[in-house]
Write a protein that holds these residues in place. Structure first.
Motif, PDB file in Angstrom:
ATOM      1  N   THR A  23       0.843  -1.191   0.000  1.00 34.92           N
ATOM      2  CA  THR A  23       0.000   0.000   0.000  1.00 34.92           C
ATOM      3  C   THR A  23       0.876   1.237   0.000  1.00 34.92           C
ATOM      4  N   ASP A  24       0.238   2.357  -0.300  1.00 32.42           N
ATOM      5  CA  ASP A  24       0.932   3.627  -0.128  1.00 32.42           C
ATOM      6  C   ASP A  24       0.847   4.002   1.351  1.00 32.42           C
ATOM      7  N   THR A  30      -1.399  -0.685  -3.741  1.00 30.65           N
ATOM      8  CA  THR A  30      -0.602  -0.375  -4.932  1.00 30.65           C
ATOM      9  C   THR A  30      -0.116  -1.645  -5.631  1.00 30.65           C
ATOM     10  N   TYR A  31      -0.173  -2.769  -4.926  1.00 29.61           N
ATOM     11  CA  TYR A  31       0.253  -4.052  -5.507  1.00 29.61           C
ATOM     12  C   TYR A  31      -0.479  -5.174  -4.787  1.00 29.61           C
ATOM     13  N   CYS A  32      -0.846  -6.210  -5.533  1.00 27.45           N
ATOM     14  CA  CYS A  32      -1.413  -7.426  -4.929  1.00 27.45           C
ATOM     15  C   CYS A  32      -1.000  -8.607  -5.796  1.00 27.45           C
ATOM     16  N   SER A  50      -7.721   0.923  -4.114  1.00 30.48           N
ATOM     17  CA  SER A  50      -8.731   0.835  -3.046  1.00 30.48           C
ATOM     18  C   SER A  50      -8.057   0.840  -1.686  1.00 30.48           C
ATOM     19  N   PRO A  51      -8.760   1.321  -0.671  1.00 30.97           N
ATOM     20  CA  PRO A  51      -8.209   1.208   0.684  1.00 30.97           C
ATOM     21  C   PRO A  51      -8.090  -0.270   1.046  1.00 30.97           C
ATOM     22  N   HIS A  52      -7.038  -0.610   1.772  1.00 29.28           N
ATOM     23  CA  HIS A  52      -6.834  -2.020   2.125  1.00 29.28           C
ATOM     24  C   HIS A  52      -7.987  -2.551   2.987  1.00 29.28           C
ATOM     25  N   TYR A 112       3.650   0.430   2.742  1.00 29.61           N
ATOM     26  CA  TYR A 112       3.766  -0.763   3.570  1.00 29.61           C
ATOM     27  C   TYR A 112       3.673  -2.000   2.704  1.00 29.61           C
ATOM     28  N   HIS A 113       4.424  -3.002   3.092  1.00 33.76           N
ATOM     29  CA  HIS A 113       4.424  -4.305   2.434  1.00 33.76           C
ATOM     30  C   HIS A 113       3.866  -5.296   3.448  1.00 33.76           C
TER      31      HIS A 113
END
Length: 174
Positions: A23-24, A30-32, A50-52, A112-113
Protein backbone atom coordinates in the motif's frame (compact mmCIF):
# COMPACT_ATOMS: atom_id res chain seq x y z
CA UNK A 1 -17.99 -0.17 -3.21
CA UNK A 2 -20.59 -2.02 -1.15
CA UNK A 3 -19.18 -4.36 1.51
CA UNK A 4 -20.30 -7.97 1.15
CA UNK A 5 -22.55 -9.56 3.75
CA UNK A 6 -20.41 -11.88 5.89
CA UNK A 7 -21.10 -15.62 5.72
CA UNK A 8 -20.05 -18.14 8.32
CA UNK A 9 -17.87 -19.98 5.81
CA UNK A 10 -14.08 -20.06 6.06
CA UNK A 11 -11.73 -20.11 3.09
CA UNK A 12 -9.00 -22.64 3.73
CA UNK A 13 -5.64 -21.16 2.74
CA UNK A 14 -2.84 -23.07 1.09
CA UNK A 15 -0.06 -23.22 3.72
CA UNK A 16 2.55 -23.20 0.95
CA UNK A 17 1.40 -19.92 -0.58
CA UNK A 18 1.63 -16.33 0.63
CA UNK A 19 -0.83 -13.51 0.16
CA UNK A 20 1.17 -10.36 -0.63
CA UNK A 21 0.11 -6.75 -0.99
CA UNK A 22 1.63 -3.30 -0.82
CA UNK A 23 0.00 0.00 0.00
CA UNK A 24 0.93 3.63 -0.13
CA UNK A 25 1.41 5.57 3.11
CA UNK A 26 -2.36 6.14 3.38
CA UNK A 27 -3.26 2.46 3.06
CA UNK A 28 -4.38 2.38 -0.59
CA UNK A 29 -3.39 -0.82 -2.38
CA UNK A 30 -0.60 -0.38 -4.93
CA UNK A 31 0.25 -4.05 -5.51
CA UNK A 32 -1.41 -7.43 -4.93
CA UNK A 33 -0.21 -10.86 -5.92
CA UNK A 34 -2.30 -13.47 -7.71
CA UNK A 35 -3.01 -15.44 -4.53
CA UNK A 36 -4.45 -12.33 -2.83
CA UNK A 37 -6.77 -11.83 -5.81
CA UNK A 38 -7.70 -15.52 -5.81
CA UNK A 39 -8.51 -15.71 -2.09
CA UNK A 40 -10.22 -12.32 -1.78
CA UNK A 41 -12.25 -12.80 -4.96
CA UNK A 42 -11.50 -9.26 -6.14
CA UNK A 43 -9.92 -8.42 -9.48
CA UNK A 44 -6.70 -6.45 -9.70
CA UNK A 45 -8.73 -3.50 -11.02
CA UNK A 46 -10.97 -3.61 -7.95
CA UNK A 47 -8.04 -3.83 -5.54
CA UNK A 48 -5.46 -1.38 -6.92
CA UNK A 49 -6.20 2.10 -5.59
CA UNK A 50 -8.73 0.84 -3.05
CA UNK A 51 -8.21 1.21 0.68
CA UNK A 52 -6.83 -2.02 2.13
CA UNK A 53 -9.84 -2.13 4.44
CA UNK A 54 -11.78 -3.41 1.41
CA UNK A 55 -11.12 -6.85 2.95
CA UNK A 56 -11.70 -5.86 6.60
CA UNK A 57 -14.11 -8.23 8.32
CA UNK A 58 -16.65 -6.67 10.71
CA UNK A 59 -15.52 -9.15 13.40
CA UNK A 60 -12.21 -7.27 13.62
CA UNK A 61 -12.04 -4.83 16.54
CA UNK A 62 -11.16 -1.26 15.59
CA UNK A 63 -8.58 -1.13 18.37
CA UNK A 64 -6.43 -3.70 16.56
CA UNK A 65 -6.14 -1.45 13.51
CA UNK A 66 -5.73 1.67 15.66
CA UNK A 67 -2.74 0.14 17.43
CA UNK A 68 -1.40 -1.38 14.23
CA UNK A 69 -1.41 2.01 12.46
CA UNK A 70 0.10 3.73 15.48
CA UNK A 71 2.93 1.18 15.49
CA UNK A 72 3.78 1.33 11.79
CA UNK A 73 3.38 5.12 11.70
CA UNK A 74 6.22 5.25 14.26
CA UNK A 75 8.40 3.32 11.83
CA UNK A 76 8.11 -0.05 13.53
CA UNK A 77 7.23 -3.29 11.76
CA UNK A 78 4.51 -5.42 13.30
CA UNK A 79 2.90 -8.85 13.05
CA UNK A 80 -0.81 -9.39 13.57
CA UNK A 81 -3.52 -11.99 13.16
CA UNK A 82 -6.32 -10.63 10.99
CA UNK A 83 -9.69 -11.97 9.91
CA UNK A 84 -10.41 -10.79 6.36
CA UNK A 85 -13.63 -10.71 4.36
CA UNK A 86 -13.67 -11.99 0.78
CA UNK A 87 -15.85 -10.44 -1.91
CA UNK A 88 -18.32 -13.33 -1.69
CA UNK A 89 -18.76 -12.89 2.10
CA UNK A 90 -16.58 -15.80 3.20
CA UNK A 91 -13.69 -15.15 5.59
CA UNK A 92 -10.08 -16.15 6.03
CA UNK A 93 -7.66 -15.80 8.95
CA UNK A 94 -4.08 -14.81 8.27
CA UNK A 95 -0.88 -14.07 10.14
CA UNK A 96 0.32 -10.81 8.61
CA UNK A 97 3.80 -9.36 8.69
CA UNK A 98 3.59 -5.60 8.09
CA UNK A 99 6.86 -4.07 6.91
CA UNK A 100 7.47 -0.39 6.35
CA UNK A 101 8.75 0.84 2.98
CA UNK A 102 10.83 4.03 3.12
CA UNK A 103 12.16 6.47 0.59
CA UNK A 104 15.88 5.61 0.44
CA UNK A 105 16.85 9.27 0.06
CA UNK A 106 14.68 10.89 2.74
CA UNK A 107 13.84 8.01 5.06
CA UNK A 108 10.17 9.03 4.81
CA UNK A 109 7.59 6.23 5.05
CA UNK A 110 6.12 5.82 1.58
CA UNK A 111 4.09 2.68 2.10
CA UNK A 112 3.77 -0.76 3.57
CA UNK A 113 4.42 -4.31 2.43
CA UNK A 114 2.37 -7.11 3.90
CA UNK A 115 2.86 -10.81 3.46
CA UNK A 116 0.43 -13.21 4.96
CA UNK A 117 0.42 -16.88 5.72
CA UNK A 118 -1.83 -19.42 7.38
CA UNK A 119 -2.06 -19.74 11.13
CA UNK A 120 -2.95 -22.66 13.38
CA UNK A 121 -6.57 -23.30 14.34
CA UNK A 122 -5.56 -23.21 18.00
CA UNK A 123 -4.13 -19.69 17.78
CA UNK A 124 -7.15 -18.60 15.73
CA UNK A 125 -9.38 -19.84 18.55
CA UNK A 126 -7.45 -17.84 21.16
CA UNK A 127 -7.40 -14.71 19.00
CA UNK A 128 -11.05 -15.02 17.94
CA UNK A 129 -12.08 -15.14 21.59
CA UNK A 130 -9.95 -12.09 22.45
CA UNK A 131 -11.17 -10.16 19.40
CA UNK A 132 -14.82 -10.97 20.21
CA UNK A 133 -14.32 -9.56 23.71
CA UNK A 134 -12.62 -6.43 22.34
CA UNK A 135 -15.42 -5.94 19.81
CA UNK A 136 -18.07 -6.36 22.51
CA UNK A 137 -16.34 -3.71 24.64
CA UNK A 138 -16.06 -1.36 21.65
CA UNK A 139 -19.78 -1.64 20.93
CA UNK A 140 -20.81 -0.87 24.50
CA UNK A 141 -18.00 1.33 25.85
CA UNK A 142 -15.90 2.51 22.89
CA UNK A 143 -12.44 1.96 21.44
CA UNK A 144 -10.61 3.49 24.44
CA UNK A 145 -12.19 0.95 26.81
CA UNK A 146 -11.31 -1.83 24.35
CA UNK A 147 -7.70 -0.63 24.30
CA UNK A 148 -7.62 -0.50 28.10
CA UNK A 149 -8.87 -4.11 28.22
CA UNK A 150 -6.19 -5.20 25.72
CA UNK A 151 -3.44 -3.44 27.69
CA UNK A 152 -4.63 -5.19 30.88
CA UNK A 153 -4.83 -8.52 29.05
CA UNK A 154 -1.21 -8.11 27.93
CA UNK A 155 -0.01 -6.97 31.37
CA UNK A 156 -1.65 -10.02 32.91
CA UNK A 157 0.50 -12.15 30.58
CA UNK A 158 3.77 -10.63 31.74
CA UNK A 159 5.88 -7.53 32.09
CA UNK A 160 6.62 -5.38 29.06
CA UNK A 161 4.23 -7.18 26.71
CA UNK A 162 3.19 -4.69 24.03
CA UNK A 163 0.73 -4.78 21.16
CA UNK A 164 3.59 -4.53 18.67
CA UNK A 165 4.56 -8.10 19.50
CA UNK A 166 1.18 -9.43 20.64
CA UNK A 167 1.19 -12.33 18.19
CA UNK A 168 4.55 -13.61 19.34
CA UNK A 169 3.35 -13.29 22.91
CA UNK A 170 0.15 -15.19 22.21
CA UNK A 171 2.19 -17.93 20.54
CA UNK A 172 4.43 -18.01 23.59
CA UNK A 173 1.63 -18.18 26.13
CA UNK A 174 -0.62 -20.51 24.18
Amino acid sequence: MIKPTPKDEEIELDPKRYIVSETDAKGKITYCNDYFKEVSGYTEEELIGSPHNIVRHPDMPKVVFKLLWETISRGKNINAVVKNLAKDGRYYWIFTEFEIRKNTDTGEIIGYHASRKTISKYVIGVIAELYAKLLEIEKTQGVKASQDYLVKFLKDKGDNVEFANIMEEIHRFY
